[in-house]
Scaffold this active site. Structure first.
Site, PDB file in Angstrom:
ATOM      1  N   THR A   1       0.854  -1.179   0.000  1.00 11.24           N
ATOM      2  CA  THR A   1       0.000   0.000   0.000  1.00 11.24           C
ATOM      3  C   THR A   1       0.892   1.231   0.000  1.00 11.24           C
ATOM      4  O   THR A   1       1.852   1.299   0.761  1.00 11.24           O
ATOM      5  CB  THR A   1      -0.981  -0.001   1.192  1.00 11.24           C
ATOM      6  OG1 THR A   1      -1.562   1.286   1.308  1.00 11.24           O
ATOM      7  CG2 THR A   1      -0.331  -0.369   2.496  1.00 11.24           C
TER       8      THR A   1
ATOM      9  N   GLU B   1      -5.162  -3.002   3.837  1.00  8.23           N
ATOM     10  CA  GLU B   1      -4.924  -3.730   5.086  1.00  8.23           C
ATOM     11  C   GLU B   1      -6.119  -4.588   5.485  1.00  8.23           C
ATOM     12  O   GLU B   1      -6.029  -5.411   6.385  1.00  8.23           O
ATOM     13  CB  GLU B   1      -4.628  -2.732   6.229  1.00  8.23           C
ATOM     14  CG  GLU B   1      -3.276  -2.054   6.132  1.00  8.23           C
ATOM     15  CD  GLU B   1      -3.301  -0.786   5.278  1.00  8.23           C
ATOM     16  OE1 GLU B   1      -4.208  -0.645   4.432  1.00  8.23           O
ATOM     17  OE2 GLU B   1      -2.398   0.060   5.455  1.00  8.23           O
TER      18      GLU B   1
ATOM     19  N   LYS C   1      -9.949  21.449  10.469  1.00 14.32           N
ATOM     20  CA  LYS C   1     -10.394  21.849  11.803  1.00 14.32           C
ATOM     21  C   LYS C   1     -10.553  23.355  11.826  1.00 14.32           C
ATOM     22  O   LYS C   1      -9.573  24.085  11.673  1.00 14.32           O
ATOM     23  CB  LYS C   1      -9.387  21.400  12.862  1.00 14.32           C
ATOM     24  CG  LYS C   1      -9.540  19.942  13.186  1.00 14.32           C
ATOM     25  CD  LYS C   1      -9.166  19.643  14.618  1.00 14.32           C
ATOM     26  CE  LYS C   1      -9.651  18.251  14.979  1.00 14.32           C
ATOM     27  NZ  LYS C   1      -8.893  17.613  16.014  1.00 14.32           N
TER      28      LYS C   1
ATOM     29  N   TRP D   1     -15.045  20.202  13.120  1.00 17.32           N
ATOM     30  CA  TRP D   1     -14.514  19.503  11.954  1.00 17.32           C
ATOM     31  C   TRP D   1     -15.362  19.746  10.721  1.00 17.32           C
ATOM     32  O   TRP D   1     -16.584  19.667  10.774  1.00 17.32           O
ATOM     33  CB  TRP D   1     -14.486  17.990  12.214  1.00 17.32           C
ATOM     34  CG  TRP D   1     -13.445  17.572  13.186  1.00 17.32           C
ATOM     35  CD1 TRP D   1     -12.671  18.393  13.959  1.00 17.32           C
ATOM     36  CD2 TRP D   1     -13.075  16.233  13.512  1.00 17.32           C
ATOM     37  NE1 TRP D   1     -11.843  17.646  14.745  1.00 17.32           N
ATOM     38  CE2 TRP D   1     -12.064  16.314  14.494  1.00 17.32           C
ATOM     39  CE3 TRP D   1     -13.476  14.985  13.079  1.00 17.32           C
ATOM     40  CZ2 TRP D   1     -11.464  15.185  15.034  1.00 17.32           C
ATOM     41  CZ3 TRP D   1     -12.895  13.866  13.608  1.00 17.32           C
ATOM     42  CH2 TRP D   1     -11.888  13.962  14.574  1.00 17.32           C
TER      43      TRP D   1
END
Ligand code: AMP
Length: 541
Positions: free
Chosen positions: A183, A328, A439, A444
């Site tokens: 990856t 993963e 942020k 957020w």
């Protein structure tokens, strides 16, 4: 008390045996680079896989050896998948879109003994072969006009010729490694994820279920997602273990080529990233075409925009299935299927759910953890980082203890780096990669939601949102767009009008930049790191 049931190791060779024995007449279609369409039955595929497996053993490949592929989605690549893993070696798929330095690192780190490469990648070979200390042979996946190379070479057809088409597969431990995929993070060296036979079989069984890809005997499945990226989301295994027709598209993945192949082969299920579907959508729309056979399309790798979901469902009558995962995780973690109480709701309500990444599939445990390590509730509000565990999730990168640091908690969960919330119904909504989240004044903003809303504007072809420094708010969003027509980009005011009813007011981007193209990673995602670098000293108005 233990149950009295057989131990039956879950092996890739068992999928092969089942598929060739009970679905021998089923078809595999393959578009080879620069060639017309090739087709054969599972049975004939099986004979060639056995020949290849015998040839690999004759070439000295031992269990555990890494054998690399640099190849498109075609029948030879599929044969390699089964033959390499079947004899207990590790099928190491290399992503040809990685940067040369990353590929050199990977072949060195994986220490591949053989490399099977499509001739279209001939220019990549010399530098990477030089970095593989134990590479014994290069085998071209073609049979004519083969490029020259310094490494000992042969053609695939010569390599397998004369070998027996019969084999007794070794009785492997189901936990033995079967394939390896690196990856490419945005920082540091690529990291290897080493799949096992057990993880591969379990994942393949899970993704074929009715709540996921729903693949069966009557399907014709076209994986647009590459075999060199997370085993094409398991489709090379799931299609065969369900006796489905498999259509391998080769290198041409533009809208016209995909439409033509889908129509000719009666494709019913397909899977790929949003960038691919955007090209198909444009082709269908511009030429007023209908996908007559297609029933389901699985879309993941990055967030699917609402406008795309609505186009395929409303205009093409295709079930659009949004999914999320990562290398993963083999990769599938969540799949967005509508629950019964949602299925007959109005378009708006369904779209609201379908833009989320969906429900976890059985076998993937998930938790949301905030910055202080507190597990967050599934209330549609609380946001946290997603941690996962399950039998097809990595428990450590291949030969890279340093990369594991901080990635696992005491309970064995893996830290995904994705930030999300869960609705009360269990649907996960990815807000961002943890490093991409904006942020602003302590709150957020999801760059993904803003981007997806922005690409719905008719004058916008592609959009990215990054946080830039703001004196007052710490960070504010900057919208970067690629216009559909370079001569007529939308204004910031027009974008604000368009976004006004789609995102909270305080999310509206403070500024907009128009660019000719956006930087992408090797797997087609927007390279936010490069964008942030490009606009590092950006002065907001
Ligand atoms: P890769 O390992 O290259 O497949 O990348 C995995 C990452 O892609 C995930 O951690 C997510 O950040 C992103 N990703 C995958 N699927 C989706 C999706 N449906 N929506 C948003 N992001 C996604």
């Amino acid at each position: 008390m233990l149950g009295k049931m057989m131990q039956w190791p879950l092996l890739v060779s068992r999928i092969f045996e089942y598929a060739t024995q009970f679905h021998g007449e089923q078809t595999i279609v393959s578009v080879c680079a620069g060639k017309s369409v090739f087709r054969y039955s599972y049975r004939d595929f099986g004979l060639r896989v056995c020949q290849l497996a015998n040839a690999l053993q004759a070439a000295g490949v031992k269990p555990g050896d890494r054998v690399a592929t640099l190849a498109w989605n075609d029948h030879r690549h599929l044969e390699l998948y089964y033959a390499i893993s079947g004899i207990g070696a590790v099928c190491h798929t290399i992503n040809p879109r990685l940067f040369p330095a990353q590929m050199e690192y990977i072949v060195h780190h994986a220490d591949d003994v053989l490399l099977f490469a499509d001739p279209t990648f001939s220019e990549l070979i010399a530098p990477i072969a030089a970095k593989a200390p134990n590479l014994r042979q290069l085998i071209w996946l073609g049979d004519e006009d083969l490029p020259r190379s310094d490494v000992r070479t042969t053609s695939y057809e010569d390599f397998i010729a004369g070998h027996s088409d019969n084999i007794e597969w070794p009785a492997l431990d189901e936990n033995a490694a079967s394939s390896l995929c690196y990856t490419s993070g945005t920082t540091g060296n690529p990291k290897g994820v080493l799949y096992s036979h057990r993880s591969t079989v379990l994942h393949s069984m899970a993704v074929t279920g009715a709540n996921a890809l729903n693949i069966g005997l009557h399907d014709a499945v076209l994986p647009v997602v590459p075999l060199f990226h997370v085993n094409a989301w398991g489709i090379p295994y799931s299609a065969l273990l369900n006796g489905a027709k498999l259509v391998l598209p080769g290198p041409k993945l533009d809208g016209e080529s995909l439409y033509t192949l889908m129509a000719a082969e009666g494709v019913t299920v397909t899977a790929g990233v949003p960038t691919i579907w955007l090209a198909l959508q444009n082709h269908l729309r511009d030429n007023q075409l209908q996908l007559r056979n297609l029933k389901r399309m699985i879309v993941g790798g990055s967030a699917a925009p609402r406008s795309m979901i609505e186009y395929f469902e409303e205009q093409q009558n295709v079930e659009f299935i949004h999914a999320w995962g990562m290398t993963e995780m083999s990769p599938v973690g969540t799949v967005c299927k509508l629950k019964s109480h949602l299925i007959n709701r109005d378009r708006d309500t369904r779209s609201e759910v379908q833009v989320t990444q969906g429900l976890p599939v059985f076998g993937v445990e998930m938790k949301l953890v905030d910055d202080d390590g507190q597990v967050q509730p599934h209330d549609g509000e609380a946001i946290g980082e997603v941690w996962v565990r399950g039998p097809w999730i990595t428990c450590g990168y291949y030969e890279d203890a340093q990369a594991d640091e901080g990635k696992f908690d005491r309970d064995g969960y893996f830290r995904t780096g994705d930030v999300a919330s869960f609705s009360r119904d269990g649907y996960m909504r990815i807000c961002d990669r943890s490093k991409d989240v904006i942020k602003t004044g302590g709150e957020w903003i999801s760059s993904i939601d803003l981007e997806n809303a922005a690409v719905g504007h008719p004058l916008v072809a592609e959009a990215a949102v990054i946080g830039v420094h703001s004196e007052k708010w710490a960070e504010r969003p900057l919208l970067v767009i690629v216009p559909r027509d370079p001569g007529t980009p939308p204004t910031l005011a027009a974008m604000h009008d368009y976004l006004a009813d789609k995102v909270p007011k305080w999310w509206l981007p403070d500024a907009m930049e128009v660019v000719a193209q956006l930087p992408h990673t090797a797997t087609g995602k927007i390279q936010k790191r490069d964008l942030r670098e490009q606009f590092r000293d950006y002065q907001l108005p």
